[in-house]
Motif scaffolding. Structure first.
Motif, short mmCIF file in Angstrom:
data_model
loop_
_atom_site.label_atom_id
_atom_site.label_comp_id
_atom_site.label_asym_id
_atom_site.label_seq_id
_atom_site.Cartn_x
_atom_site.Cartn_y
_atom_site.Cartn_z
N ARG A 1 56.22 37.72 41.48
CA ARG A 1 56.09 36.45 40.74
C ARG A 1 55.03 35.55 41.35
NH1 ARG A 1 61.73 37.08 40.94
NH2 ARG A 1 62.60 37.52 38.89
N LYS A 2 55.03 35.46 42.69
CA LYS A 2 54.05 34.61 43.38
C LYS A 2 52.63 35.12 43.19
CE LYS A 2 57.14 32.85 46.92
NZ LYS A 2 57.47 32.84 48.36
N MET A 3 52.48 36.45 43.14
CA MET A 3 51.15 37.02 42.96
C MET A 3 50.51 36.60 41.64
SD MET A 3 50.15 39.18 45.44
CE MET A 3 49.10 40.34 44.62
N PHE A 4 51.33 36.53 40.59
CA PHE A 4 50.81 36.26 39.25
C PHE A 4 51.00 34.82 38.79
CE2 PHE A 4 51.70 40.87 39.18
CZ PHE A 4 50.43 41.33 38.86
N GLN A 5 51.49 33.94 39.64
CA GLN A 5 51.81 32.58 39.20
C GLN A 5 50.60 31.76 38.79
OE1 GLN A 5 53.96 30.64 42.30
NE2 GLN A 5 52.16 30.17 43.52
N GLY A 6 49.42 32.06 39.30
CA GLY A 6 48.23 31.30 38.95
C GLY A 6 47.51 31.80 37.70
N ASN A 7 47.99 32.88 37.12
CA ASN A 7 47.32 33.47 35.95
C ASN A 7 47.61 32.68 34.67
OD1 ASN A 7 46.62 35.49 37.70
ND2 ASN A 7 47.49 37.14 36.51
N ASP A 8 46.70 32.80 33.71
CA ASP A 8 46.96 32.31 32.37
C ASP A 8 48.06 33.17 31.76
OD1 ASP A 8 44.95 30.41 32.53
OD2 ASP A 8 43.45 31.74 31.65
N LEU A 9 48.82 32.62 30.85
CA LEU A 9 49.92 33.37 30.25
C LEU A 9 49.46 34.55 29.42
CD1 LEU A 9 52.36 30.49 29.24
CD2 LEU A 9 52.50 32.03 31.20
N ASP A 10 48.24 34.51 28.90
CA ASP A 10 47.75 35.62 28.07
C ASP A 10 46.83 36.58 28.86
OD1 ASP A 10 45.86 33.63 28.21
OD2 ASP A 10 44.98 34.12 26.28
N GLN A 11 46.84 36.47 30.19
CA GLN A 11 46.06 37.37 31.05
C GLN A 11 46.70 38.76 31.07
OE1 GLN A 11 43.20 36.65 33.06
NE2 GLN A 11 43.22 38.86 33.31
N ASN A 12 45.91 39.80 30.90
CA ASN A 12 46.42 41.17 30.99
C ASN A 12 46.68 41.53 32.44
OD1 ASN A 12 46.30 41.78 28.23
ND2 ASN A 12 44.14 42.26 28.37
N ILE A 13 47.86 42.11 32.70
CA ILE A 13 48.23 42.49 34.06
C ILE A 13 48.78 43.92 34.05
CG2 ILE A 13 48.69 40.16 34.87
CD1 ILE A 13 51.71 40.78 34.50
N SER A 14 48.85 44.49 35.25
CA SER A 14 49.35 45.85 35.42
C SER A 14 50.15 45.92 36.71
CB SER A 14 48.18 46.82 35.46
OG SER A 14 48.59 48.08 35.87
N LEU A 15 51.35 46.49 36.66
CA LEU A 15 52.19 46.70 37.83
C LEU A 15 52.39 48.19 38.02
CD1 LEU A 15 53.24 43.72 36.88
CD2 LEU A 15 55.05 44.24 38.44
N SER A 16 52.12 48.68 39.23
CA SER A 16 52.26 50.11 39.53
C SER A 16 53.11 50.29 40.79
CB SER A 16 50.91 50.75 39.80
OG SER A 16 50.08 50.68 38.69
N PHE A 17 54.05 51.21 40.69
CA PHE A 17 54.87 51.59 41.83
C PHE A 17 54.77 53.11 41.97
CE2 PHE A 17 56.42 47.46 40.88
CZ PHE A 17 56.87 46.94 42.08
N ILE A 18 54.36 53.55 43.15
CA ILE A 18 54.13 54.97 43.40
C ILE A 18 55.06 55.43 44.51
CG2 ILE A 18 52.43 56.71 44.08
CD1 ILE A 18 50.28 54.64 43.10
N LYS B 1 53.87 52.77 35.92
CA LYS B 1 52.82 51.78 35.68
C LYS B 1 53.09 51.13 34.34
CE LYS B 1 47.86 51.14 35.88
NZ LYS B 1 46.59 51.76 36.24
N LEU B 2 53.29 49.82 34.38
CA LEU B 2 53.52 49.06 33.16
C LEU B 2 52.44 48.00 33.03
CD1 LEU B 2 57.39 48.55 33.23
CD2 LEU B 2 56.10 50.18 31.88
N LYS B 3 51.99 47.83 31.80
CA LYS B 3 50.95 46.84 31.51
C LYS B 3 51.50 45.84 30.51
CE LYS B 3 47.11 49.98 32.26
NZ LYS B 3 45.88 50.53 31.70
N GLY B 4 50.95 44.64 30.56
CA GLY B 4 51.35 43.60 29.61
C GLY B 4 50.61 42.32 29.91
N LYS B 5 51.12 41.25 29.38
CA LYS B 5 50.55 39.91 29.61
C LYS B 5 51.35 39.22 30.71
CE LYS B 5 47.96 39.88 25.75
NZ LYS B 5 46.55 39.90 25.81
N THR B 6 50.77 38.22 31.33
CA THR B 6 51.47 37.47 32.36
C THR B 6 52.74 36.84 31.81
OG1 THR B 6 49.36 37.00 33.45
CG2 THR B 6 51.23 35.66 34.10
#
Length: 122
Positions: A54-71, A91-96
């Motif tokens: 949550r802290k990593m993405f808190q400064g992003n715009d709400l419509d910013q594309n993001i990707s989370l990956s766990f390996i 790996k899941l992708k979506g908006k902030t």
């Protein structure tokens, strides 16, 4: 007369060139668009501190594309005939704005892996 005209033209160009230069301030904002964690410890992934994400993405715009990956890389030596969680990448992708939904999907997936590992160790 010619010198006056030449000086007039010269100073006119100098004046126009000076006024033509504008200072524009460009503000660029940086955004975190991708988060990836790789581990050989499944428990670490299952009990990951999601507040860090949550802290990593808190400064992003709400419509910013993001990707989370766990390996997960399974280095454990087990008989191949046993049930086990092997190497995988989620790996899941979506908006902030969809970050909570993405994290909930990952949490539920890790809960299922946790059940498999728990049943395996018994």
């Amino acid at each position: 007369m010619k010198i006056k005209n030449l000086l007039l033209v010269f100073f006119s160009f100098l004046t126009f060139a000076t006024f033509a230069q504008e200072k524009k301030r460009v503000i660029t904002e940086k955004a975190v668009t991708e988060f990836e964690i790789k581990s050989n410890n499944l428990e670490e992934l299952i009990h990951y501190d999601w507040n860090k994400v949550r802290k990593m993405f808190q400064g992003n715009d709400l419509d910013q594309n993001i990707s989370l990956s766990f390996i997960y890389v399974n280095e454990e030596e087990r008989d191949a005939s046993e049930v086990r969680v092997d190497n995988f990448e989620l790996k899941l992708k979506g908006k902030t704005s969809e970050l909570e939904k993405i994290m909930n999907n990952l949490k539920s997936t890790f809960d299922e892996f946790s059940k498999i590992e728990t049943n395996n160790k018994e």
